[in-house]
Design a protein around this motif. Structure first.
Motif: not given
Length: 538
Positions: A307-317, A368-370, A382-392
Motif C-alpha cells: 500500500r506504500r508502493f510508489q510508482w515513478d512519474f507518469a509519461t507523456f509521449k 527527444f529521439g532522432q 532527408g526525413t526523420e522519424a522522431a519522438w519526445a517523451y516527458t513526465h507528468v
C-alpha cells in the motif's frame, strides 16, 4: 503440462522463458496483448513510410547487459545501430554539451565549457573503468550480489570504496558542482538522471546520472536496426527454437495456489493453465499481489507494504513523422540520437519540482529521439522519424501552464500538452513545426492500455528513488525474485534491479526457479535419510 508458465511477454518475461528453456524446461508464455514485447515494440502507426518505436527506443542497459549478451541474440538476426553522437543537451545561448562514444571528443566538448572539465570527465570515466565489471555484475544479479560484490570490494580496497559510495548517493546537482566548473558536464549528468524519476536534488540521482553517462560513453545509446521490436522478435525466435510456446491475447486473471504453492494460472477466458514447477510473473508488484494472488495467500505485512508502493512519474509521449531533419540552432545536436531539452540544471529542478507538487509542467523537460539519425532504415533519406517523451504527475493537482489541464487526458488535454511539448522543441529548433507531416500522441492512459505494466504511464515498474531500491524493492525485506508463495517468482521491473531493458529481473527469477527444484530434492533426500535412520535405530 509445461514445467513453467510465464505471465507476460515483455523483455523480462521472454528472457526468463529463454533461460528456462535453455535448462531443458518446457515453458509456456501467456501475453495479454495481441503481440509480444511489452514496452519494446515498433509500428508504422504515425505514417506508413516511418518506423516508430511505440515505447522505449534507446538501449544502453541492453548493450551492457551480460544477461542479453549470454543469449547471443545476434544469431537470431538482432543488429544494433548507433547515431554518430550519443547524446546532446543544447542551451538557448547556442552552446551544446555532447556525449560521444569517443572519450577524447566528449572531454574536448566539456573543456570548451570550462578549463579542466575535460580532465574531470576523464577521471569519472577512469573510476568507471576500474569498477565497471564488478558494478555491472552486482547490478544484474539478485540482491545481495555476493560474488560480484566481493569482486567489486577487492577493486575498491582502501578509501576508494567509500568515495564511490558517496558519489552514488549524492544528488546529481551536488555531484556536478563538485566535479565540473562549467555547465556541460553538469548537464550530461543531470539530464541522464532524469531518464528515471530522480530530481537533481534527490539522493542517489548523482549515482544514476553517472551510471547512465558512463554507459553512454562506453556502449553508446544503441537502437535495434529496423525498430525496437527487432529485439522482441529475436527473443521470441530464440524461445520458439528452444521449444518454448508463446500465446498472445491470453490475459491472466489469477495465479492458482493449491496446498500453499503456485500450481498454475487462470485466464480471462476461464482456461486453467497448470505449471509443473513454477509460475513467473512479468507483471508489476501491485498487480501480482493486489490482483493475481488472493490476499489469504500473502502475509499481512507484505500487503501493508504494497500500500506504500510508489510508482515513478507518469509519461507523456509524442511521435512525429518529419519531412526534414530537425533544424537545431546548436549544430552539435544534429548528429545525436538522443537530445535533452531543458534550460540548464535549474530548468530540470523547476520541472521536477512542478511534478512533485502535482502540477503539469509548463516547460516540460523533453527527451527527444532522432531515430533516422540513429538508424537510417527508419525513414527515407532527408526525413526523420522522431519522438519526445516527458513526465507528468501520476495525480494531477493543477497546471503550471495556461491550458487548465486536469489530468483527465481527454482529447483536448492530449492535444494541448502535445502542443506544449512541440513548443519546447521549437525553442531549440525554430521551424520544427513546419516539418511535421504527422504526429501521434500517447498520453499516460494510452500507454497503460497498450501495456498494463505501465501503470498510469509509469515506465520503470516503480520509483527509482533509494527508498524503493535494492532490499527495498518492491518493499522492505525484498530484493529477490522469490515471493511468499512457493513456486511463484516476480520477474518484472518491480523487482531488483528495476526498470530498463536489460533482462535482469527475468533472469533472476528464472535462476531462482531453477534452483528451487534442486533444493526440494535435497530436502526430500534429507527427509528420507532421516526416516531410514530412525527405522534403523528401532
Amino acid at each position: 503440462m509445461p514445467d513453467a508458465v510465464v505471465i507476460g511477454a515483455g523483455p523480462n518475461g521472454l528472457v526468463a522463458a529463454n533461460l528456462l528453456a535453455d535448462a531443458g524446461w518446457s515453458v509456456e508464455v501467456l501475453e495479454a496483448q495481441d503481440v509480444p514485447g511489452g514496452a519494446v515494440r515498433h509500428d508504422r502507426g504515425v505514417d506508413p513510410g516511418f518506423v516508430s518505436d511505440v515505447f522505449s527506443a534507446f538501449y544502453p542497459l541492453a548493450a551492457a547487459s551480460p544477461v542479453l549478451a549470454g543469449l547471443r541474440l545476434e544469431e537470431e538476426g538482432l543488429a544494433w545501430s548507433h547515431a554518430p553522437k550519443v547524446l546532446a543537451h543544447p542551451l538557448l545561448d547556442g552552446r551544446c554539451a555532447v556525449l560521444s562514444r569517443e572519450l577524447e571528443e566528449t572531454a574536448a566538448n566539456l573543456e570548451a565549457f570550462a578549463p579542466g572539465d575535460g580532465a574531470a570527465w576523464k577521471e569519472l570515466w577512469r573510476v568507471w573503468e576500474t569498477v565497471r565489471e564488478g558494478l555491472l555484475g552486482a547490478l544484474f544479479t539478485p540482491f545481495p550480489p555476493i560474488r560480484a560484490g566481493a569482486g567489486l570490494a577487492l577493486r575498491l580496497r582502501g578509501s576508494g570504496g567509500l568515495r564511490l559510495a558517496r558519489t552514488m548517493v549524492l544528488p546529481v546537482r551536488r555531484l556536478g558542482e563538485e566535479e565540473f566548473r562549467g555547465e556541460g558536464g553538469r548537464l550530461l549528468l543531470a539530464g541522464n538522471a532524469l531518464h528515471a524519476d530522480l530530481a537533481p536534488e534527490a539522493a542517489g540521482s548523482g549515482g544514476f546520472g553517472w551510471l547512465m553517462s558512463m554507459l553512454g560513453q562506453t556502449y553508446g545509446f544503441p537502437v535495434p536496426a529496423g525498430g525496437s521490436g527487432a529485439l522482441t522478435s529475436a527473443l521470441t525466435r530464440r524461445l520458439e527454437r528452444k521449444g518454448g510456446t508463446l500465446r498472445c491475447g491470453q490475459r491472466v486473471t489469477e495465479v492458482v495456489v493449491r496446498g500453499g504453492r503456485a500450481v498454475g494460472v487462470r485466464t480471462a477466458a476461464g482456461d486453467a493453465v497448470p505449471a509443473r514447477r513454477a509460475v513467473l510473473a512479468d507483471v508489476s508488484a501491485p498487480a501480482l499481489y493486489g490482483s493475481l494472488v488472493a490476499e489469504d495467500h500473502l502475509p499481512p505485512r507484505l500487503l501493508a507494504d504494497l500500500r506504500r508502493f510508489q510508482w515513478d512519474f507518469a509519461t507523456f509521449k509524442v511521435d512525429w513523422a518529419l519531412d526534414g531533419r530537425v533544424p537545431w540552432t546548436c549544430s552539435g545536436a544534429a548528429r545525436a540520437g538522443t537530445v535533452h531539452l531543458a534550460d540548464g540544471v535549474d530548468g530540470l529542478t523547476r520541472f521536477a519540482s512542478q511534478i512533485a507538487m502535482g502540477r503539469v509542467p509548463d516547460e516540460p523537460f523533453s527527451l527527444f529521439g532522432q531515430m533516422t539519425t540513429a538508424d537510417p532504415s527508419r525513414s527515407a533519406p532527408g526525413t526523420e522519424a522522431a519522438w519526445a517523451y516527458t513526465h507528468v504527475p501520476q495525480k494531477v493537482r493543477g497546471d503550471a501552464g495556461d491550458d487548465k489541464l486536469t489530468g483527465s487526458w481527454d482529447a483536448r488535454e492530449q492535444e494541448a500538452f502535445a502542443d506544449r511539448v512541440e513548443a519546447q522543441v521549437e525553442r531549440y529548433a525554430p521551424g520544427f513545426r513546419g516539418l511535421v507531416r504527422a504526429r501521434r500522441v500517447l498520453a499516460p492512459p494510452t500507454l497503460e492500455s497498450l501495456d498494463a505494466n505501465l501503470h498510469g504511464g509509469a515506465i520503470n515498474g516503480g520509483t527509482t528513488a533509494l527508498h524503493q531500491q535494492l532490499v527495498f524493492r518492491p518493499g522492505p525485506g525484498s530484493g529477490r525474485p522469490e515471493t511468499p508463495v512457493p513456486g511463484l517468482y516476480l520477474a518484472s521491473a518491480s523487482a531488483h534491479p528495476g526498470g530498463g531493458v536489460h533482462g535482469a529481473p527475468g533472469a533472476n527469477a528464472a535462476r531462482a526457479a531453477l534452483r528451487r527444484p534442486r533444493l526440494i530434492s535435497l530436502s526430500r533426500l534429507q527427509s528420507r535419510l532421516a526416516h531410514r535412520d530412525r527405522k534403523g535405530r528401532r
